[in-house]
Scaffold this active site. Sequence first.
Site, mmCIF file in Angstrom:
data_model
loop_
_atom_site.group_PDB
_atom_site.id
_atom_site.type_symbol
_atom_site.label_atom_id
_atom_site.label_comp_id
_atom_site.label_asym_id
_atom_site.label_seq_id
_atom_site.Cartn_x
_atom_site.Cartn_y
_atom_site.Cartn_z
ATOM 1 N N SER A 1 0.834 -1.201 0.000
ATOM 2 C CA SER A 1 0.000 0.000 0.000
ATOM 3 C C SER A 1 0.871 1.254 0.000
ATOM 4 C CB SER A 1 -0.968 -0.034 1.191
ATOM 5 O OG SER A 1 -1.984 0.931 1.030
ATOM 6 N N HIS B 1 -7.443 -5.503 -0.731
ATOM 7 C CA HIS B 1 -6.228 -4.696 -0.659
ATOM 8 C C HIS B 1 -5.304 -5.171 0.459
ATOM 9 C CE1 HIS B 1 -3.761 -1.160 -1.130
ATOM 10 N NE2 HIS B 1 -4.000 -0.736 0.094
ATOM 11 N N GLU C 1 -9.687 -4.214 -5.763
ATOM 12 C CA GLU C 1 -9.309 -3.050 -4.956
ATOM 13 C C GLU C 1 -9.391 -1.751 -5.740
ATOM 14 O OE1 GLU C 1 -5.186 -2.643 -3.845
ATOM 15 O OE2 GLU C 1 -4.637 -4.331 -5.129
#
Length: 299
Positions: free
Chosen positions: A146, A271, A241
């Site tokens: 991320s 995610h 996602e």
Amino acid sequence: MSENQVNAVLEQFNALQSGWNEETTFVDMRRDLDSFYDSLAQDIGARVEAVSVMDVPCESTTFGPVDNGLVIVYFHGGGYVVSSPQTHRDIASHLAKAAGARVVNVGYRLAPEHRFPAALEDAEAVYRSLLEDGCNPGRVVLAGDSAGGGLAAALLVKLRDAGAELPAGAALLCPWADLACAGESYVSRAERSPVGNREMGLMMGQLYLGEDGDTGHPHASPVHADLNGLPPLLIQACENEVFLDDARTLARNAEQAGVSVELKIWPGLFHTWQIYASALEEARTAIGDVAKFIESVVT
């Protein structure tokens, strides 16, 4: 896909978030997340040692005897606002085992207390310190999920521009690489994405950059960076996602710049599923793919 495992993880994560409200502070969230991820992780026998690298708090994780000089510098996700090496001990332990490497899990400074470019400064300081201590850059790989994936990409760009020795490669796991959250997937996946949304991304991006910050800065949003001359990249994402277009754009830009890049988009999932290594078979499979990539790029 182990649907029962996935649903169980999502139910627990949603239960955690449902306990937060307008009075919940970032300090509260960070504490809750540390406890939450601790509860999911299993002890697989990795050794975790708290270390300070250039005054940046990190965790050094190894599994079994490691004297091969292989180092993974890992940057956790959390929108530059939450999470820590503690929340990512599970993936660090499984990465250390799968790759036969030492994982340096970096506790970079968080927003809003420390805004851009604090996280990038810490990331660069740790990497440069490792090289100064004798690590061979050809046996160092960056990785992150991320925001940590975006941070790893930004660090590569910054190091290249500074003429520094680059690592052997980077594994970007569901990278958040566009703080403007402008990709089409932020809309088309909005109803399908069980973790993360555009509103959350914009909020965290503003906390990191400040109200007048530039979401187009290549060190904040590497989808806008020139990727020429970067080492090989492995990019993982999942089809559900909202951050999917960040991964696609990075991969496309890398390919156009002549960078060796592998993009793998997984069906279903959510995610940063990779960080739930003890709980999800798919996470361990993804980590295995990272280990194969690392083996293919290091010298």
